[in-house]
Enzyme design. Structure first.
Site, PDB file in Angstrom:
ATOM      1  N   GLY A  15     -32.437  34.087  34.880  1.00  0.00           N
ATOM      2  CA  GLY A  15     -32.594  32.663  34.535  1.00  0.00           C
ATOM      3  C   GLY A  15     -31.246  31.960  34.444  1.00  0.00           C
ATOM      4  NE  ARG A  25     -12.769  24.052  35.943  1.00  0.00           N
ATOM      5  CZ  ARG A  25     -11.964  24.178  34.898  1.00  0.00           C
ATOM      6  NH1 ARG A  25     -12.215  25.087  33.967  1.00  0.00           N
ATOM      7  NH2 ARG A  25     -10.902  23.402  34.782  1.00  0.00           N
ATOM      8  CB  ALA A  26     -13.349  30.910  33.868  1.00  0.00           C
ATOM      9  NE  ARG A  76     -35.901  36.464  36.129  1.00  0.00           N
ATOM     10  CZ  ARG A  76     -36.071  35.277  35.546  1.00  0.00           C
ATOM     11  NH1 ARG A  76     -36.797  34.351  36.126  1.00  0.00           N
ATOM     12  NH2 ARG A  76     -35.489  35.013  34.388  1.00  0.00           N
ATOM     13  CB  CYS A  77     -33.496  40.252  44.028  1.00  0.00           C
ATOM     14  SG  CYS A  77     -33.416  41.330  45.463  1.00  0.00           S
ATOM     15  CG  ASP A 107     -30.134  43.398  28.217  1.00  0.00           C
ATOM     16  OD1 ASP A 107     -28.892  43.329  28.111  1.00  0.00           O
ATOM     17  OD2 ASP A 107     -30.894  43.531  27.236  1.00  0.00           O
ATOM     18  CB  THR A 129     -29.655  34.950  28.808  1.00  0.00           C
ATOM     19  OG1 THR A 129     -30.953  34.619  28.277  1.00  0.00           O
ATOM     20  CG2 THR A 129     -28.989  35.907  27.830  1.00  0.00           C
ATOM     21  CG  ASP A 131     -33.941  34.159  26.550  1.00  0.00           C
ATOM     22  OD1 ASP A 131     -34.237  32.955  26.465  1.00  0.00           O
ATOM     23  OD2 ASP A 131     -34.363  34.914  27.448  1.00  0.00           O
ATOM     24  CG  ASP A 133     -32.488  38.329  25.428  1.00  0.00           C
ATOM     25  OD1 ASP A 133     -31.464  37.904  26.000  1.00  0.00           O
ATOM     26  OD2 ASP A 133     -33.544  38.564  26.040  1.00  0.00           O
ATOM     27  NE  ARG A 175     -36.945  37.210  29.687  1.00  0.00           N
ATOM     28  CZ  ARG A 175     -37.071  37.195  31.016  1.00  0.00           C
ATOM     29  NH1 ARG A 175     -38.007  37.905  31.575  1.00  0.00           N
ATOM     30  NH2 ARG A 175     -36.257  36.494  31.758  1.00  0.00           N
ATOM     31  N   GLY A 189     -35.388  21.882   9.744  1.00  0.00           N
ATOM     32  CA  GLY A 189     -36.113  21.935   8.468  1.00  0.00           C
ATOM     33  C   GLY A 189     -37.598  22.227   8.631  1.00  0.00           C
ATOM     34  NE  ARG A 248     -52.518  14.816  18.970  1.00  0.00           N
ATOM     35  CZ  ARG A 248     -53.640  14.639  18.270  1.00  0.00           C
ATOM     36  NH1 ARG A 248     -54.203  15.655  17.648  1.00  0.00           N
ATOM     37  NH2 ARG A 248     -54.202  13.440  18.218  1.00  0.00           N
ATOM     38  CD  GLN A 256     -36.920  25.245  24.941  1.00  0.00           C
ATOM     39  OE1 GLN A 256     -36.704  25.898  23.945  1.00  0.00           O
ATOM     40  NE2 GLN A 256     -38.020  25.406  25.653  1.00  0.00           N
TER      41      GLN A 256
HETATM   42  P1  ADP Z   1     -31.874  38.856  33.232  1.00  0.00           P
HETATM   43  O1  ADP Z   1     -30.675  39.276  33.981  1.00  0.00           O
HETATM   44  O2  ADP Z   1     -31.765  37.469  32.694  1.00  0.00           O
HETATM   45  O3  ADP Z   1     -32.300  39.883  32.186  1.00  0.00           O
HETATM   46  P2  ADP Z   1     -34.033  39.785  34.957  1.00  0.00           P
HETATM   47  O4  ADP Z   1     -34.489  40.843  34.030  1.00  0.00           O
HETATM   48  O5  ADP Z   1     -35.070  38.978  35.661  1.00  0.00           O
HETATM   49  O6  ADP Z   1     -33.088  38.710  34.268  1.00  0.00           O
HETATM   50  O7  ADP Z   1     -33.108  40.486  36.040  1.00  0.00           O
HETATM   51  C1  ADP Z   1     -32.448  39.723  37.033  1.00  0.00           C
HETATM   52  C2  ADP Z   1     -32.329  40.538  38.300  1.00  0.00           C
HETATM   53  O8  ADP Z   1     -31.520  41.700  38.051  1.00  0.00           O
HETATM   54  C3  ADP Z   1     -33.631  41.118  38.851  1.00  0.00           C
HETATM   55  O9  ADP Z   1     -34.389  40.188  39.589  1.00  0.00           O
HETATM   56  C4  ADP Z   1     -33.111  42.223  39.738  1.00  0.00           C
HETATM   57  O10 ADP Z   1     -32.605  41.709  40.944  1.00  0.00           O
HETATM   58  C5  ADP Z   1     -31.936  42.754  38.908  1.00  0.00           C
HETATM   59  N1  ADP Z   1     -32.403  43.903  38.123  1.00  0.00           N
HETATM   60  C6  ADP Z   1     -33.216  43.893  37.049  1.00  0.00           C
HETATM   61  N2  ADP Z   1     -33.498  45.139  36.633  1.00  0.00           N
HETATM   62  C7  ADP Z   1     -32.863  45.970  37.483  1.00  0.00           C
HETATM   63  C8  ADP Z   1     -32.760  47.394  37.597  1.00  0.00           C
HETATM   64  N3  ADP Z   1     -33.389  48.212  36.761  1.00  0.00           N
HETATM   65  N4  ADP Z   1     -31.992  47.884  38.605  1.00  0.00           N
HETATM   66  C9  ADP Z   1     -31.347  47.063  39.451  1.00  0.00           C
HETATM   67  N5  ADP Z   1     -31.420  45.730  39.406  1.00  0.00           N
HETATM   68  C10 ADP Z   1     -32.154  45.175  38.444  1.00  0.00           C
HETATM   69  O1  F6P Z   2     -34.370  34.200  30.018  1.00  0.00           O
HETATM   70  C1  F6P Z   2     -34.347  32.804  29.996  1.00  0.00           C
HETATM   71  C2  F6P Z   2     -35.757  32.269  30.063  1.00  0.00           C
HETATM   72  O2  F6P Z   2     -35.710  30.855  30.104  1.00  0.00           O
HETATM   73  C3  F6P Z   2     -36.688  32.746  28.946  1.00  0.00           C
HETATM   74  O3  F6P Z   2     -36.470  32.029  27.755  1.00  0.00           O
HETATM   75  C4  F6P Z   2     -38.030  32.544  29.581  1.00  0.00           C
HETATM   76  O4  F6P Z   2     -38.989  33.416  29.039  1.00  0.00           O
HETATM   77  C5  F6P Z   2     -37.770  32.901  31.013  1.00  0.00           C
HETATM   78  O5  F6P Z   2     -36.393  32.717  31.247  1.00  0.00           O
HETATM   79  C6  F6P Z   2     -38.548  32.087  32.019  1.00  0.00           C
HETATM   80  O6  F6P Z   2     -38.255  32.566  33.281  1.00  0.00           O
HETATM   81  P1  F6P Z   2     -38.740  31.880  34.627  1.00  0.00           P
HETATM   82  O7  F6P Z   2     -37.666  30.934  35.045  1.00  0.00           O
HETATM   83  O8  F6P Z   2     -38.857  33.022  35.591  1.00  0.00           O
HETATM   84  O9  F6P Z   2     -40.030  31.197  34.358  1.00  0.00           O
END
Ligand code: ADP
Ligand code: F6P
Length: 324
Positions: A15, A25-26, A76-77, A107, A129, A131, A133, A175, A189, A248, A256
């Site tokens: 994301g 840039r850095a 994502r790949c 991660d 990210t 998040d 996290d 997430r 608050g 609501r 965000q």
């Molecule tokens: P984030 O990096 O924010 O945690 P994702 O979990 O979607 O987001 O991972 C981003 C990309 O990193 C994936 O689409 C994939 O290309 C690569 N990736 C994720 N997990 C693995 C893995 N176990 N091994 C190699 N590449 C991975």
């Molecule tokens: O990891 C950042 C984030 O915005 C999370 O807060 C959310 O769950 C997720 O990405 C949404 O991902 P996508 O862009 O694939 O809908």
């Protein structure tokens, strides 16, 4: 010690997050200042496999520090999760002379960097990210902007909730992590903050709290609900039926993740980008950059991925006691 890195590649993955451009840039400018060549890879690991790679000069990152999103695009790949995809990615890096690679992401993206390191490409991860996290760091690029964006939106919802004497459930991103919810809940608050790390799925407790607050003279009620709990719309219907108070739900969603980064996100991302380049210049690989207790640090990716992070009990306790 690994071979000297003369050409540094950079990609953003997962994301997007405000501040990623400041990090890009850095990396570009710190690398050039150290006599390195830089290659930008579009659209994360997908773009690497598609060889969407081009030279980057200092001027290519002009006028980007203030922009949200990522100028390198992101993706994502799934193919990169396979050994075949990782070997192909490493071969493509070698073909383009990329000996060192900076990966900005979460991660999942670190796992890709870890795999490339095993295939002989020096890799450094930067936490990007909204998040927050990532266990090895107190700060991730984009969190500060995201919480400020969400906070401002929640303040607006508070105005209308107050006027109509309603209950509002506001769902924020994150997430499976509750950091955005906790920070936004405390800073607006909110009466209730629902975090995946702490939530007991006891809706009756929330209903009782709303009714008790009315009796205490509170005329409206804000509930910040983390995405990891979700179901805000159906929760609102059930709360309205049980309390008789108009309720609501608002799901803040992708707003965000966008917008111009805060000063903190620009500053920290700039430091992290430079730090990552310095690690590559020292011949390091399979490392991630972090900020711990006010210091810039780096960890082995394997070690970083094994670390755990939780909502601090003190902070959660404070959030509960301030909403009485
Ligand atoms: P984030 O990096 O924010 O945690 P994702 O979990 O979607 O987001 O991972 C981003 C990309 O990193 C994936 O689409 C994939 O290309 C690569 N990736 C994720 N997990 C693995 C893995 N176990 N091994 C190699 N590449 C991975
Ligand atoms: O990891 C950042 C984030 O915005 C999370 O807060 C959310 O769950 C997720 O990405 C949404 O991902 P996508 O862009 O694939 O809908």
């Amino acid at each position: 010690m690994a071979n000297e890195v003369k050409t540094i590649g950079i990609l953003t993955s997962g994301g997007d997050a405000p501040g990623m451009n400041a990090a890009i840039r850095a990396v570009v400018r710190r690398a050039i200042a150290n006599g390195k060549k830089v290659k930008g890879i579009q659209k994360g690991y997908q773009g690497l496999l598609n060889e969407e790679i081009s030279d980057m000069e200092a001027r290519n990152v002009s006028d980007t520090i203030q922009r949200g999103g990522t100028v390198l695009r992101t993706a994502r790949c799934d193919e990169f999760k396979t050994l075949e995809g990782q070997k192909q990615g490493a071969e493509i890096c070698k073909k383009h002379g990329i000996e060192g690679l900076v990966v900005i992401g979460g991660d999942g993206s670190y796992r890709g960097a870890q795999a490339l390191s095993k295939q002989g490409i020096n890799t450094i991860g930067i936490p990007g990210t909204i998040d927050l996290d990532i266990a090895c760091t107190d700060y991730t690029i984009g969190f500060d902007t995201a919480i400020n964006t969400a906070m401002q939106a929640i303040d607006k919802i508070r105005d209308t909730s107050s006027s109509h004497e309603r209950c509002s459930i506001i769902e924020v991103m994150g997430r499976n992590a509750g950091y955005i919810a906790l920070w936004c809940g405390v800073s607006t608050g909110a009466e209730d903050i629902l975090l995946p790390e702490k939530y007991q799925y006891n809706e009756q407790e929330i209903i009782d709290n709303i009714i008790a607050n009315r009796k205490k003279g509170k005329t409206f009620h804000l509930i910040i609900n983390a995405e990891g709990i979700g179901h805000s719309t159906s929760m609102a219907r059930r709360i309205e039926a049980a309390t008789g108070i108009e309720t609501r739900a608002t799901i803040l969603g992708y707003m965000q993740r966008g917008g111009s980064p805060t000063c903190k996100d620009r500053y920290y991302a700039s430091m992290m980008g430079a730090y990552a380049v310095d690690l590559l210049c020292q011949g390091k690989t399979n490392r991630v950059v972090g900020q711990k207790n006010g210091k810039w640090v780096d960890f082995d990716i394997d070690e970083a991925l094994a670390m755990q992070k939780d909502i601090p009990d003190f902070e959660y306790g404070v959030s509960r006691s301030l909403s009485i």
